[in-house]
Enzyme design. Structure first.
Site, PDB file in Angstrom:
ATOM      1  N   ASN A   6       0.855  -1.186   0.000  1.00  0.00           N
ATOM      2  CA  ASN A   6       0.000   0.000   0.000  1.00  0.00           C
ATOM      3  C   ASN A   6       0.902   1.250   0.000  1.00  0.00           C
ATOM      4  O   ASN A   6       1.733   1.405   0.900  1.00  0.00           O
ATOM      5  CB  ASN A   6      -0.890  -0.042   1.252  1.00  0.00           C
ATOM      6  N   HIS A   9       0.962   6.122   2.020  1.00  0.00           N
ATOM      7  CA  HIS A   9       1.771   7.017   2.852  1.00  0.00           C
ATOM      8  C   HIS A   9       2.810   7.802   2.064  1.00  0.00           C
ATOM      9  O   HIS A   9       3.276   8.838   2.518  1.00  0.00           O
ATOM     10  CB  HIS A   9       2.416   6.247   4.010  1.00  0.00           C
ATOM     11  N   HIS A  42      -5.802   3.636  -1.504  1.00  0.00           N
ATOM     12  CA  HIS A  42      -7.155   3.942  -1.018  1.00  0.00           C
ATOM     13  C   HIS A  42      -7.519   5.339  -1.510  1.00  0.00           C
ATOM     14  O   HIS A  42      -6.935   6.327  -1.059  1.00  0.00           O
ATOM     15  CB  HIS A  42      -7.141   3.876   0.518  1.00  0.00           C
ATOM     16  N   ARG A  44      -9.680   8.032  -1.062  1.00  0.00           N
ATOM     17  CA  ARG A  44     -10.655   8.472  -0.058  1.00  0.00           C
ATOM     18  C   ARG A  44     -11.475   9.633  -0.583  1.00  0.00           C
ATOM     19  O   ARG A  44     -11.020  10.413  -1.421  1.00  0.00           O
ATOM     20  CB  ARG A  44      -9.933   8.910   1.228  1.00  0.00           C
ATOM     21  N   ARG A  48      -7.117  12.432   1.016  1.00  0.00           N
ATOM     22  CA  ARG A  48      -6.002  12.798   1.885  1.00  0.00           C
ATOM     23  C   ARG A  48      -4.691  12.115   1.472  1.00  0.00           C
ATOM     24  O   ARG A  48      -3.632  12.546   1.892  1.00  0.00           O
ATOM     25  CB  ARG A  48      -6.312  12.506   3.354  1.00  0.00           C
ATOM     26  N   GLU A  69      -8.752   0.486  -2.968  1.00  0.00           N
ATOM     27  CA  GLU A  69      -9.633   0.493  -1.798  1.00  0.00           C
ATOM     28  C   GLU A  69     -10.526   1.724  -1.861  1.00  0.00           C
ATOM     29  O   GLU A  69     -10.069   2.807  -2.249  1.00  0.00           O
ATOM     30  CB  GLU A  69      -8.816   0.604  -0.510  1.00  0.00           C
ATOM     31  N   THR A 100      -8.237   3.503   8.392  1.00  0.00           N
ATOM     32  CA  THR A 100      -9.428   2.653   8.453  1.00  0.00           C
ATOM     33  C   THR A 100      -9.463   1.964   9.820  1.00  0.00           C
ATOM     34  O   THR A 100      -8.485   1.347  10.220  1.00  0.00           O
ATOM     35  CB  THR A 100      -9.369   1.601   7.323  1.00  0.00           C
ATOM     36  N   GLU A 150     -11.172  -9.320   2.749  1.00  0.00           N
ATOM     37  CA  GLU A 150      -9.881  -8.985   3.348  1.00  0.00           C
ATOM     38  C   GLU A 150     -10.119  -8.949   4.846  1.00  0.00           C
ATOM     39  O   GLU A 150     -10.952  -8.164   5.331  1.00  0.00           O
ATOM     40  CB  GLU A 150      -9.344  -7.633   2.851  1.00  0.00           C
ATOM     41  N   HIS A 190      -3.723  -4.700   7.739  1.00  0.00           N
ATOM     42  CA  HIS A 190      -3.824  -3.598   8.691  1.00  0.00           C
ATOM     43  C   HIS A 190      -2.917  -3.871   9.887  1.00  0.00           C
ATOM     44  O   HIS A 190      -3.128  -4.835  10.621  1.00  0.00           O
ATOM     45  CB  HIS A 190      -5.251  -3.331   9.183  1.00  0.00           C
TER      46      HIS A 190
HETATM   47  N1  PXP Z   1      -5.872  -3.062   4.277  1.00  0.00           N
HETATM   48  C1  PXP Z   1      -6.777  -2.067   4.394  1.00  0.00           C
HETATM   49  C2  PXP Z   1      -8.193  -2.333   4.008  1.00  0.00           C
HETATM   50  C3  PXP Z   1      -6.387  -0.787   4.855  1.00  0.00           C
HETATM   51  O1  PXP Z   1      -7.312   0.187   4.951  1.00  0.00           O
HETATM   52  C4  PXP Z   1      -5.036  -0.566   5.182  1.00  0.00           C
HETATM   53  C5  PXP Z   1      -4.612   0.785   5.670  1.00  0.00           C
HETATM   54  O2  PXP Z   1      -4.626   1.704   4.662  1.00  0.00           O
HETATM   55  C6  PXP Z   1      -4.126  -1.631   5.029  1.00  0.00           C
HETATM   56  C7  PXP Z   1      -4.572  -2.874   4.594  1.00  0.00           C
HETATM   57  C8  PXP Z   1      -2.662  -1.462   5.320  1.00  0.00           C
HETATM   58  O3  PXP Z   1      -2.479  -1.162   6.671  1.00  0.00           O
HETATM   59  P1  PXP Z   1      -1.064  -0.718   7.200  1.00  0.00           P
HETATM   60  O4  PXP Z   1      -0.727   0.580   6.567  1.00  0.00           O
HETATM   61  O5  PXP Z   1      -1.262  -0.633   8.682  1.00  0.00           O
HETATM   62  O6  PXP Z   1      -0.086  -1.802   6.798  1.00  0.00           O
END
Ligand code: PXP
Length: 238
Positions: A6, A9, A42, A44, A48, A69, A100, A150, A190
């Protein structure tokens, strides 16, 4: 177990200056070279992190798999249908949250989710629902024709005691097994990181793929993206 990165960030860091550096798209393409199995972002409602330009460019350039996402929100679903990601993962979204905060309540939002899944399927996009490791939520996801779930791993990642951690791991294991028996693909994510991934992979042979963001991006600040990715790939293959 496969590993999707992901890159939200990276977009957060880019947005901090309102300019174009670092570019999450370039970062995603480098991550593919270093061996990730897919890219996750994601989109949003408040934009953001990634924006529409990022998502459209990623769709054009990502060669592995693009998992988009999103909330079950009309504007975003229409964009998704146009962009055509390889997977649409529906997540709950609250404007004030830092990230999330938990899985969807599929049972309480069945009609809205059902029609969203139909719209995405009509555009030939497979759908995943982000849920807690809860058998009733998973049954309902299967009932409304989700292709994947998921599993939210945040409770596992944030467990305060070993007992709590192992209890949650067991819930996740049972949930993944149950979902597989229903014919669903199973992803998880997550809060997964370099310290908690080993226990996680050890018990979870029914999970196809993990989605990890924060831990990898944070580590890459110190050691570089290639090392950060290769270390996680190594842990996932043990
Ligand atoms: N899966 C989903 C559905 C999420 O919303 C997120 C956070 O954006 C992640 C996975 C990844 O989480 P993390 O950044 O804590 O690894």
């Amino acid at each position: 177990m496969k590993f999707s990165l992901n890159v939200d960030h990276v977009a957060v860091l880019r947005n901090a200056r309102g300019e174009d550096n670092p570019d999450p798209v370039t970062f995603a393409l480098m991550a593919e070279e270093f061996g990730v199995d897919g890219i996750v972002v994601h989109l949003r409602e408040d934009r953001r992190h990634v924006n529409e330009r990022d998502v459209r460019l990623l769709r054009e350039l990502v060669k592995t798999k693009l998992d988009l996402e999103m909330a079950a929100d009309k504007e975003i679903i229409d964009i998704a249908c146009d962009v055509q990601p390889d997977l649409a993962t529906l997540v709950p979204e609250k404007r004030q949250e830092l990230t999330t905060e938990g899985g969807l309540n599929v049972v309480d939002n069945i009609e809205q989710l059902k029609s969203t899944i139909i719209q995405l399927h009509d555009a030939d996009i497979p759908v995943s629902l982000f849920v807690e490791p809860d058998l009733v939520q998973i049954d309902t996801a299967a009932e409304i024709n989700s292709d994947f779930i998921e599993i939210h791993t945040g409770v596992y990642a944030n467990a305060a005691t070993e007992e709590e951690m192992f209890d949650e791991l067991e819930r996740i294991r049972q949930a993944a097994l149950h979902a597989k028996k229903l014919g669903l693909g199973v992803n998880a994510g997550h809060g997964l990181n370099y310290l908690n991934i080993k226990e996680f992979t050890a018990i979870n042979n029914n999970i196809d793929e993990v989605s990890i963001g924060q831990a990898i991006i944070a580590k890459s600040v110190f050691v570089g993206l290639e090392k950060a990715i290769k270390e996680m790939l190594h842990l996932l293959k043990i």
